[in-house]
Write an enzyme that holds these catalytic residues in place. Structure first.
Site, mmCIF file in Angstrom:
data_model
loop_
_atom_site.group_PDB
_atom_site.id
_atom_site.type_symbol
_atom_site.label_atom_id
_atom_site.label_comp_id
_atom_site.label_asym_id
_atom_site.label_seq_id
_atom_site.Cartn_x
_atom_site.Cartn_y
_atom_site.Cartn_z
ATOM 1 N N ASP A 120 0.834 -1.202 0.000
ATOM 2 C CA ASP A 120 0.000 0.000 0.000
ATOM 3 C C ASP A 120 0.865 1.247 0.000
ATOM 4 O OD1 ASP A 120 -2.190 1.732 0.180
ATOM 5 O OD2 ASP A 120 -2.071 1.751 2.349
ATOM 6 N N ASP A 316 -2.656 5.447 -5.800
ATOM 7 C CA ASP A 316 -2.782 4.663 -4.575
ATOM 8 C C ASP A 316 -2.902 3.189 -4.930
ATOM 9 O OD1 ASP A 316 -3.103 3.832 -1.979
ATOM 10 O OD2 ASP A 316 -5.249 4.225 -1.939
#
Length: 656
Positions: A120, A316
């Protein structure tokens, strides 16, 4: 995590830390006060189209780091001139659309304990469930046990971190507005990256979870690998140690493929790579300067400022789809629909959502560019990134050959959020040292064959405390790139068979029930429905049992998709399932791929035959009806009268 668009609310306590107020042009920070380090992530109400989305926290860097001293930035600047540092090559597993995330394998401790962590770019902390966790879900691997590691050290309480109630150990906490949270203690241990990595094991700080809630509790992956900007980020720690350059890269597999690759450290970028400036002062996230979007070579009638609202255009890796501000989404949707010719629009797979889907495009992903337009993203200096249809479409889950737009409106948020779908089969280099992000279109399944990853492993220096060095830790790890279990030509997979060896100590009746109960457990571990798992046979020798299993397509499908099959086989091949202790030591082996069973002409064309039969029946019934109608009409035209209905006057007999 949440299926909602990410909004961040930052509270800045300026006066306590003698900092000026945060302006719109400077990165926001959250400063914990009174030992309350809880960053709150707020999200708006659902926009209606963004389910299936895996959102992970986009955390800014806290002012009170628990590790990095005040002169770390100056030391990092001095390290930039050293280009002869190693890197860690790592494989990515799972699939962004099927699982909601990509994971990589990380080993912590000595001897090493393995974990599957979600990569992430929006999170700054790496954490795994701790053996002392009071509220943690059932995940892919066993919890981390500090007592089993010879090199584990707790991060002791200090003025730079938030401490536990006993003021003995540093703690961390992350909270989300949708009621997901993670909290625990900070520990320091050896972290290993795999035996295909030039980077030897290193010491790093990570979170050992004592409590998790919401989606963090229910997800299959063990935890999070934070790649964002922040002192607790695994990237920042390795850069601070001087073992890698200030860069990392991600490469996501294409549609129906899954998996991919990751590099921690620098690479020799290919000359075809295009770049966008990424301003760390603009926002704490990895942003790019998106200026224009072209559809079929035509620029959308939008001002470049529409992509610069709030946090700008953010990349992201924890988000599945792409989310555009309202004006940009409407323009993009209209432009795509205008270019799609020969397809008809259908409803989405879930009637609860208003997806934009098209049927009739065929199942071959390589041919989608003949039906759907090419999209281009234009960056600040005019460099263009070309997107193929797989970068903005996802397969319809219920209609073969149908696809839906994977680009949605970002509710009322002016931020442009680009998730993993945008960078399928794209090598993305996050060059933080030079404040730019590079994009290179390639086949991520074979990226090591076409990309030169530079760097040589440095010699590990012995630690001053006499503990084991990182070089002393040599875990037995799998290759960094997953083997190609499925040949490129295999597009239809009828079933997957494998053997599972278990040890049981109960009576014959109990053994049979325990073996039968394996089916739902296997289904859960392989991420398939229980109806797809079938016991074929089992044999025994003493307490050791060998069971044979088959994974078949879902009830409504004729074959298993290539992406699903890849995930299933990778878990089987790596013995990557977890069963209750009652099954003893277990081992998966001898998996095989089987083609779909040959169908007769009637089975292949049953729909056509059924329609033809119905038409023939209708024609026959129509003929009978017409014949009956004409016969009735003819009968009604003849006026028959009974004999006694006619009155004939009596006539007098005439004499002879």
């Amino acid at each position: 995590m949440s299926p909602f668009t990410l909004l961040l609310l930052i509270f800045t306590i300026s006066s306590l830390f003698n900092h000026p107020p945060v302006s719109s042009s400077s990165p926001p920070y959250f400063s914990p006060v009174n030992h309350d380090p809880t960053p709150i992530i707020l999200r708006p109400s659902p926009a209606g189209n963004n389910r299936h989305t895996m959102f992970l926290p986009l955390f800014p860097s806290p002012l009170n780091s628990s590790r990095i001293s005040a002169d770390s930035k100056s030391r990092r600047q001095l390290q930039k001139s050293d280009t002869h540092r190693s890197n860690a090559r790592m494989a990515l597993h799972d699939d962004l659309l099927l699982n909601g995330y990509y994971t990589t394998r990380l080993w912590i401790g000595s001897p090493p304990q393995r974990f599957a962590l979600i990569v992430d770019t929006g999170s700054t902390v790496t954490y795994v469930p701790c053996s002392t966790c009071e509220q943690c879900g059932k995940h892919q691997d066993p919890r981390f046990d500090p007592e089993l590691s010879d090199t584990y050290k707790p991060v002791k309480c200090n003025i730079d971190c938030t401490c536990d109630n006993n003021r003995e150990q540093c703690i961390y906490e992350r909270q989300y507005a949708e009621m997901s949270s993670s909290s625990g203690v900070l520990g320091d241990d050896i972290v290993s990256f795999g035996n295909q990595s030039d980077l030897p094991p290193q010491r790093a700080v990570f979170g050992c979870e004592n409590r998790e809630t919401g989606d963090l509790y229910s997800q299959h992956a063990d935890g999070i690998m934070g790649l964002g900007r922040g002192d607790l980020s695994i990237v920042d720690q390795l850069v601070e140690s001087g073992v890698i350059s200030d860069s990392f890269s991600l490469c996501y597999g294409g549609m129906d493929v899954g998996g991919g690759a990751m590099v921690l450290g620098g690479i020799s970028p290919p000359k075809e790579m295009v770049y966008s400036h990424s301003d760390p002062v603009r926002s704490p996230y990895y942003n790019i300067e998106l200026k224009e979007i072209h559809v079929a070579g035509k620029r959308l009638p939008l001002s470049s400022s529409v992509f610069d609202g709030k946090h700008g255009t953010v990349l992201d890796s924890g988000t599945t789809y792409a989310y555009l501000p309202e004006a940009a989404f409407v323009a993009f949707k209209d432009a795509v629909m205008k270019e799609v010719i020969g397809l008809h629009q259908i409803k989405g797979p879930d009637p609860s959502y208003n997806d934009i889907c098209f049927a009739g495009a065929g199942s071959d992903v390589s041919q989608l560019s003949k039906t759907f337009p090419t999209v281009e993203m234009v960056f600040g200096k005019g460099q263009k990134l070309s997107l193929s249809p797989e970068n903005y479409l996802f397969r319809h889950a219920k209609v073969s050959g149908a696809y839906c737009l994977g680009v949605f409106q970002n509710a009322n948020d002016p931020t442009t959020l680009l998730g993993g779908i945008i960078v399928r089969n794209t090598f993305v280099m996050y060059d933080r040292e030079h404040e730019k992000i590079g994009f290179w279109k390639t086949n991520c399944s074979h990226v090591w064959e076409t990309l030169h990853v530079s760097g040589a492993a440095p010699q590990a220096s012995p630690p001053s405390d006499g503990s084991k060095t990182a070089a002393d830790i040599s875990p037995s790890l799998p290759p960094m790139m997953p083997p190609q279990y499925i040949l490129p030509g295999e597009t239809e997979i009828g079933s997957i068979t494998f053997y599972l060896s278990v040890s049981l100590n109960d009576t014959d009746d109990d053994v049979k029930s325990q073996i039968t109960e394996l089916a739902p457990l296997i289904a859960q571990e392989l991420h398939v429905n229980s109806s797809q798992v079938h016991l074929l046979n089992y044999t025994s020798e003493g307490n050791d049992y060998v069971t044979e299993w088959s994974i078949t397509p879902p009830n409504s499908a004729y074959f298993i998709s290539k992406a699903n099959a890849s995930n299933i086989i990778s878990r089987i091949a790596e013995n990557d399932i977890h069963l209750p202790e009652s099954y003893g030591k277990y081992q998966l082996s001898n998996w095989q791929i089987h083609p779909p069973t040959k169908r007769s002409w009637w089975q292949k064309s049953y729909l056509v035959a059924a329609v033809a039969s119905m038409l023939a029946l209708l024609v026959a019934l129509s003929g009978v009806g017409i014949w009956w109608f004409l016969r009735r009409k003819q009968q009604s035209s003849l006026q028959y009268k009974p004999v006694d209905s006619m009155v004939v006057p009596e006539q007098e007999l005439q004499p002879l």
